[in-house]
Design an enzyme around this catalytic site. Sequence first.
Site, PDB file in Angstrom:
ATOM      1  N   ASN A 208     -41.266  23.418  38.053  1.00 40.60           N
ATOM      2  CA  ASN A 208     -41.009  22.762  39.347  1.00 40.60           C
ATOM      3  C   ASN A 208     -40.552  21.328  39.084  1.00 40.60           C
ATOM      4  O   ASN A 208     -40.411  20.914  37.937  1.00 40.60           O
ATOM      5  CB  ASN A 208     -42.270  22.809  40.213  1.00 40.60           C
ATOM      6  CG  ASN A 208     -43.427  22.121  39.521  1.00 40.60           C
ATOM      7  OD1 ASN A 208     -43.452  20.917  39.395  1.00 40.60           O
ATOM      8  ND2 ASN A 208     -44.370  22.914  39.017  1.00 40.60           N
ATOM      9  N   GLY A 270     -56.752  16.380  40.096  1.00 37.04           N
ATOM     10  CA  GLY A 270     -55.716  17.389  39.798  1.00 37.04           C
ATOM     11  C   GLY A 270     -54.432  17.048  40.540  1.00 37.04           C
ATOM     12  O   GLY A 270     -54.223  17.487  41.670  1.00 37.04           O
ATOM     13  N   ALA A 272     -51.438  17.545  39.011  1.00 37.57           N
ATOM     14  CA  ALA A 272     -50.355  18.346  38.413  1.00 37.57           C
ATOM     15  C   ALA A 272     -49.859  19.403  39.391  1.00 37.57           C
ATOM     16  O   ALA A 272     -50.613  19.894  40.234  1.00 37.57           O
ATOM     17  CB  ALA A 272     -50.856  19.025  37.142  1.00 37.57           C
ATOM     18  N   ILE A 306     -56.928  25.771  38.031  1.00 34.41           N
ATOM     19  CA  ILE A 306     -57.666  24.797  37.208  1.00 34.41           C
ATOM     20  C   ILE A 306     -58.680  24.023  38.047  1.00 34.41           C
ATOM     21  O   ILE A 306     -59.860  23.936  37.707  1.00 34.41           O
ATOM     22  CB  ILE A 306     -56.683  23.797  36.551  1.00 34.41           C
ATOM     23  CG1 ILE A 306     -55.681  24.555  35.698  1.00 34.41           C
ATOM     24  CG2 ILE A 306     -57.423  22.747  35.732  1.00 34.41           C
ATOM     25  CD1 ILE A 306     -54.492  23.746  35.245  1.00 34.41           C
ATOM     26  N   LYS A 339     -57.735  24.415  51.270  1.00 30.06           N
ATOM     27  CA  LYS A 339     -57.744  24.310  49.798  1.00 30.06           C
ATOM     28  C   LYS A 339     -58.955  23.506  49.326  1.00 30.06           C
ATOM     29  O   LYS A 339     -59.571  23.808  48.308  1.00 30.06           O
ATOM     30  CB  LYS A 339     -56.451  23.659  49.288  1.00 30.06           C
ATOM     31  CG  LYS A 339     -55.263  24.617  49.330  1.00 30.06           C
ATOM     32  CD  LYS A 339     -53.970  24.007  48.807  1.00 30.06           C
ATOM     33  CE  LYS A 339     -52.819  24.994  48.977  1.00 30.06           C
ATOM     34  NZ  LYS A 339     -51.506  24.435  48.683  1.00 30.06           N
TER      35      LYS A 339
HETATM   36  O1  PMT Z   1     -45.301  14.344  40.007  1.00 28.89           O
HETATM   37  P1  PMT Z   1     -44.598  13.635  41.133  1.00 28.89           P
HETATM   38  O2  PMT Z   1     -43.092  13.811  41.080  1.00 28.89           O
HETATM   39  O3  PMT Z   1     -45.011  12.193  41.248  1.00 28.89           O
HETATM   40  O4  PMT Z   1     -45.024  14.341  42.505  1.00 28.89           O
HETATM   41  C1  PMT Z   1     -46.363  14.315  42.909  1.00 28.89           C
HETATM   42  C2  PMT Z   1     -46.825  15.669  43.434  1.00 28.89           C
HETATM   43  C3  PMT Z   1     -46.046  16.045  44.664  1.00 28.89           C
HETATM   44  C4  PMT Z   1     -46.655  16.732  42.345  1.00 28.89           C
HETATM   45  C5  PMT Z   1     -48.355  15.483  43.752  1.00 28.89           C
HETATM   46  O5  PMT Z   1     -48.494  14.503  44.746  1.00 28.89           O
HETATM   47  C6  PMT Z   1     -48.970  16.793  44.223  1.00 28.89           C
HETATM   48  O6  PMT Z   1     -48.939  17.150  45.388  1.00 28.89           O
HETATM   49  N1  PMT Z   1     -49.577  17.559  43.261  1.00 28.89           N
HETATM   50  C7  PMT Z   1     -50.093  18.901  43.516  1.00 28.89           C
HETATM   51  C8  PMT Z   1     -48.980  19.892  43.556  1.00 28.89           C
HETATM   52  C9  PMT Z   1     -49.504  21.321  43.770  1.00 28.89           C
HETATM   53  O7  PMT Z   1     -49.449  22.109  42.869  1.00 28.89           O
HETATM   54  O8  PMT Z   1     -50.054  21.512  44.946  1.00 28.89           O
HETATM   55  P2  PMT Z   1     -50.734  22.921  45.426  1.00 28.89           P
HETATM   56  O9  PMT Z   1     -50.953  22.746  46.871  1.00 28.89           O
HETATM   57  O10 PMT Z   1     -49.873  24.057  44.969  1.00 28.89           O
HETATM   58  O11 PMT Z   1     -52.096  22.976  44.638  1.00 28.89           O
HETATM   59  C10 PMT Z   1     -53.299  22.465  45.182  1.00 28.89           C
HETATM   60  C11 PMT Z   1     -54.171  21.895  44.068  1.00 28.89           C
HETATM   61  O12 PMT Z   1     -54.537  22.934  43.165  1.00 28.89           O
HETATM   62  C12 PMT Z   1     -53.516  20.806  43.233  1.00 28.89           C
HETATM   63  O13 PMT Z   1     -54.487  19.830  42.941  1.00 28.89           O
HETATM   64  C13 PMT Z   1     -53.100  21.528  41.960  1.00 28.89           C
HETATM   65  O14 PMT Z   1     -53.100  20.648  40.828  1.00 28.89           O
HETATM   66  C14 PMT Z   1     -54.198  22.584  41.838  1.00 28.89           C
HETATM   67  N2  PMT Z   1     -53.799  23.832  41.156  1.00 28.89           N
HETATM   68  C15 PMT Z   1     -52.866  24.659  41.690  1.00 28.89           C
HETATM   69  C16 PMT Z   1     -52.580  25.848  41.057  1.00 28.89           C
HETATM   70  C17 PMT Z   1     -53.262  26.187  39.876  1.00 28.89           C
HETATM   71  N3  PMT Z   1     -53.026  27.321  39.235  1.00 28.89           N
HETATM   72  N4  PMT Z   1     -54.180  25.356  39.367  1.00 28.89           N
HETATM   73  C18 PMT Z   1     -54.467  24.176  39.986  1.00 28.89           C
HETATM   74  O15 PMT Z   1     -55.305  23.402  39.515  1.00 28.89           O
END
Ligand code: PMT
Length: 400
Positions: A208, A270, A272, A306, A339
């Site tokens: 991504n 988290g 990432a 994670i 979440k």
């Molecule tokens: O890196 P930049 O360009 O500065 O942009 C920042 C960002 C947009 C990446 C950041 O602000 C952000 O939103 N990060 C989380 C992105 C994400 O994966 O969001 P999600 O809604 O899909 O996941 C929710 C949470 O679960 C997040 O904390 C993610 O790290 C965590 N996760 C998701 C999937 C997975 N398999 N394991 C996880 O830990």
Amino acid sequence: MKKVLLIISGGIAAYKSLELIRLLKQSYQISVRCVLTEAGSHFVTPLSLTALSGDRVFSDLFSPTDEQFGHIQLSRSADLVVVAPATADIIAKLAAGLANDLASTLLLATDKPVVLAPSMNVKMWEHPATQDNIIRLSSRGTHIIQPEEGDLACGEQGAGRMAGPEVIAAEINRLIVGINLKPLKGLKAIITTGATQEMIDPVRYISNHSSGRQGYSIAESLAFAGADVTVVSGKTNVIPPNGLKVVHALSAIDMLQACEKLLPADIFVGAAAVADWRLDKILSQKIKKTAGTDKLQLNLVKNPDIISVIGHLRDTIRPKLVVGFAAETDDLVSNASRKRLEKNCNWVVANFVYQPENVFDNTHNTVTFITEKATESWPRMNKKQVADRLVARIVEFFKK
Ligand code: PMT
């Protein structure tokens, strides 16, 4: 009384530095000693600076009368060295390590934190040379107070206007307080950031657009507040700020294992963008374009989550504070709140993907901060400011 060494270089924004001196002294009780460059002296006079700072002004590297206060001593005499305005020229000199006048020599000789408040024309600010210099300086730990967007003195419009004296004064105060207090000293923090990569075959992967900027900014702010920080970093273009411990992990499984190895910790963030899915079997050979087939099917299996794994650890090992992010394209608050509960995070920082520009790889972010008790909309800020505000909340959490 805390002391700032203020270097004023040659930009029209030098007039704002007069107000900055007044604010630092009157609102924050911080004393100011000024260094005026030759170019800066075309915009403000030593007399005005002396009148406001109540101290003499230094300009000459080879002044025979300043011998008792040589450049090395001057560079160490304050708690913080601030360049406001910082022109493209002085930024480039510092990035390259040049020292051919008093200001550039002080910047190289100082053992104190350095803060730059850039000010220049939008094209000069956006020029790859300036941006490279800024990235290089940030990675060495120099604090950059981002310029603002708007009308510029040259008649053009865009980013490049020096931040207002109130913003710079507040940041200087925050840094000076942080230097001394280190409120998170003794706490260990793990931050995930950047994009994961799930291999398909030897040359292709699922990923991504995360740049890692938001996560690295948080790591930097946490380290500045005294925490012992390790970043678990996926793919990113960010040059890690000096002194941060970084573990590289590309896939979600690698990232989880790296985080687990770093436990126990007090704080887990988290940030990432982790792939939810990976290939059930990575192919050992490059997929061929076979004649006659227009479709390709890939079998994906779910990755471990994670932050959910960390959030659900038993109390004795779970970090006291687990902060997740949520990147949403719709129903921001309800999806992010769900979440938070599902992943057992204390807080979630929710961001819309379209703000209206894509938040991924952007310098700015507009977030909604969600806790068990409250949902707060924060104003649009650059990612470092979002990080500072989040870290201020983390400091409050651990004070309690
Ligand atoms: O890196 P930049 O360009 O500065 O942009 C920042 C960002 C947009 C990446 C950041 O602000 C952000 O939103 N990060 C989380 C992105 C994400 O994966 O969001 P999600 O809604 O899909 O996941 C929710 C949470 O679960 C997040 O904390 C993610 O790290 C965590 N996760 C998701 C999937 C997975 N398999 N394991 C996880 O830990």
